[in-house]
Design a protein around this motif. Structure first.
Motif, mmCIF file in Angstrom:
data_model
loop_
_atom_site.group_PDB
_atom_site.id
_atom_site.type_symbol
_atom_site.label_atom_id
_atom_site.label_comp_id
_atom_site.label_asym_id
_atom_site.label_seq_id
_atom_site.Cartn_x
_atom_site.Cartn_y
_atom_site.Cartn_z
ATOM 1 N N SER A 200 41.583 59.115 92.478
ATOM 2 C CA SER A 200 41.204 60.020 93.566
ATOM 3 C C SER A 200 40.253 59.372 94.558
ATOM 4 O O SER A 200 40.083 59.867 95.684
ATOM 5 N N VAL A 201 39.639 58.254 94.169
ATOM 6 C CA VAL A 201 38.615 57.613 95.006
ATOM 7 C C VAL A 201 38.947 56.149 95.312
ATOM 8 O O VAL A 201 38.603 55.633 96.371
ATOM 9 N N ALA A 202 39.590 55.474 94.384
ATOM 10 C CA ALA A 202 39.855 54.039 94.518
ATOM 11 C C ALA A 202 40.744 53.749 95.722
ATOM 12 O O ALA A 202 41.452 54.633 96.213
ATOM 13 N N PRO A 203 40.722 52.519 96.217
ATOM 14 C CA PRO A 203 41.576 52.166 97.365
ATOM 15 C C PRO A 203 43.059 52.353 97.063
ATOM 16 O O PRO A 203 43.483 52.345 95.899
ATOM 17 N N GLU A 204 43.842 52.521 98.100
ATOM 18 C CA GLU A 204 45.295 52.642 97.937
ATOM 19 C C GLU A 204 45.851 51.368 97.288
ATOM 20 O O GLU A 204 45.355 50.269 97.512
ATOM 21 N N GLY A 205 46.882 51.560 96.501
ATOM 22 C CA GLY A 205 47.534 50.431 95.863
ATOM 23 C C GLY A 205 46.952 50.037 94.528
ATOM 24 O O GLY A 205 47.467 49.127 93.871
ATOM 25 N N MET A 206 45.889 50.745 94.070
ATOM 26 C CA MET A 206 45.265 50.326 92.824
ATOM 27 C C MET A 206 46.092 50.693 91.603
ATOM 28 O O MET A 206 46.006 50.025 90.568
ATOM 29 N N ALA A 207 46.917 51.745 91.698
ATOM 30 C CA ALA A 207 47.805 52.054 90.572
ATOM 31 C C ALA A 207 48.760 50.896 90.343
ATOM 32 O O ALA A 207 48.979 50.454 89.201
ATOM 33 N N GLU A 208 49.323 50.373 91.411
ATOM 34 C CA GLU A 208 50.240 49.228 91.313
ATOM 35 C C GLU A 208 49.510 47.988 90.793
ATOM 36 O O GLU A 208 50.054 47.220 89.997
ATOM 37 N N ALA A 209 48.280 47.811 91.241
ATOM 38 C CA ALA A 209 47.493 46.659 90.776
ATOM 39 C C ALA A 209 47.198 46.764 89.284
ATOM 40 O O ALA A 209 47.185 45.757 88.564
ATOM 41 N N LEU A 210 46.971 47.979 88.794
ATOM 42 C CA LEU A 210 46.693 48.183 87.371
ATOM 43 C C LEU A 210 47.937 47.883 86.542
ATOM 44 O O LEU A 210 47.852 47.242 85.482
ATOM 45 N N VAL A 211 49.110 48.317 87.019
ATOM 46 C CA VAL A 211 50.356 48.008 86.321
ATOM 47 C C VAL A 211 50.573 46.497 86.287
ATOM 48 O O VAL A 211 50.936 45.926 85.245
ATOM 49 N N LYS A 212 50.340 45.845 87.392
ATOM 50 C CA LYS A 212 50.521 44.388 87.467
ATOM 51 C C LYS A 212 49.594 43.684 86.489
ATOM 52 O O LYS A 212 49.994 42.720 85.822
ATOM 53 N N ARG A 213 48.354 44.165 86.388
ATOM 54 C CA ARG A 213 47.402 43.536 85.469
ATOM 55 C C ARG A 213 47.829 43.750 84.020
ATOM 56 O O ARG A 213 47.706 42.848 83.195
ATOM 57 N N ALA A 214 48.318 44.945 83.713
ATOM 58 C CA ALA A 214 48.774 45.224 82.347
ATOM 59 C C ALA A 214 49.957 44.323 81.979
ATOM 60 O O ALA A 214 50.040 43.804 80.857
#
Length: 252
Positions: A200-214
């Motif tokens: 709800s607060v983090a920059p856009e695209g962070m969900a994708e970045a989290l998947v990439k890191r996983a």
């Protein structure tokens, strides 16, 4: 690094100031709670007397101590959720008590519903750092405190100015989720609350970045899966494949 002058907040109650003075006369403890006058501080001191073995294991303790102090000052200027420094000197600083670590709440709570405000706030607090371009480095739930109204982060020993990227922000969130699953292996509902607050607060695209890191950490799965099957090893090792799989299943 410039020398630090001694400073005590003039608003400190006299009993708390006296308790702090007495604590500073005693043999150093790395972290110590000091109370008086109805208030409390957390006193942090340097670990200059560590043995060679512990210096090798823990790294440069003075550098970590000063990184923590620098972070608290930098982040307070940015109005990010951190405790205020109320007193300091060359070898110590003392910060306002800011509530209970969310990890302690997680150990004691029976269900996700009663944890919802704290978990969402923890995610939002980390998201606020990332929105400001700041990485914590190791935001385990024991490093996020909740006072019933606000979540704030502590322990910035890995803080470095201008050391931020989507990859490192995603790593921060992965650390938070991993610490949650280390404490509560069946923590799907709890993890969703923390993730909701963060996104709800983090920059856009962070969900994708989290998947990439996983996905990038897939190489950790074999050993940790074996530990999970045998219920052997540390809770952190057991929780690693659970965390990675949960991220990929939730955000795919």
């Amino acid at each position: 690094m410039q020398p630090v002058s001694e400073y005590f907040d003039p608003a400190l109650p006299a009993p708390l100031r006296e308790a702090l003075a007495q604590a500073l006369k005693a043999p150093p403890q790395r972290v110590q709670r000091v109370s008086g006058g109805g208030e409390a501080l957390w006193l942090k001191r340097t670990e200059d007397s560590l043995s060679l073995w512990w210096r090798i294991l823990k790294g440069n303790s003075r550098r970590a101590f000063e990184a923590d102090r620098l972070a608290l000052k930098d982040l307070a200027r940015q109005q990010l959720p951190v405790p205020a420094i109320r007193a300091e000197g060359p070898d110590f600083f003392a910060t306002t008590e800011i509530g209970t670590p969310v990890a302690h709440l997680l150990r004691g709570a029976q269900n996700a519903e009663e944890l919802a405000p704290a978990l969402e706030a923890a995610g939002r607090a980390l998201g606020a750092f990332h929105a400001a371009g700041v990485v914590h480095g190791r935001p385990k739930l024991r490093d996020i405190c909740w006072d019933g109204d606000q979540a704030r982060l502590i322990d910035f020993e890995r803080y470095r100015r201008d050391n931020s990227s989507p990859k490192l922000m995603a790593q921060d969130m992965l650390v938070l989720l991993h610490s949650l699953f280390s404490l509560r292996l069946e923590g799907d509902a709890e993890a969703r609350l923390a993730l909701k607050g963060w996104l709800s607060v983090a920059p856009e695209g962070m969900a994708e970045a989290l998947v990439k890191r996983a996905k990038a950490l897939a190489w950790l799965r074999p050993a940790s899966r074996l530990a999970l099957m045998r219920r052997a090893g540390s809770s952190e090792m057991i929780a690693m494949p659970v965390t990675l799989d949960w991220i990929l299943a939730t955000l795919r």
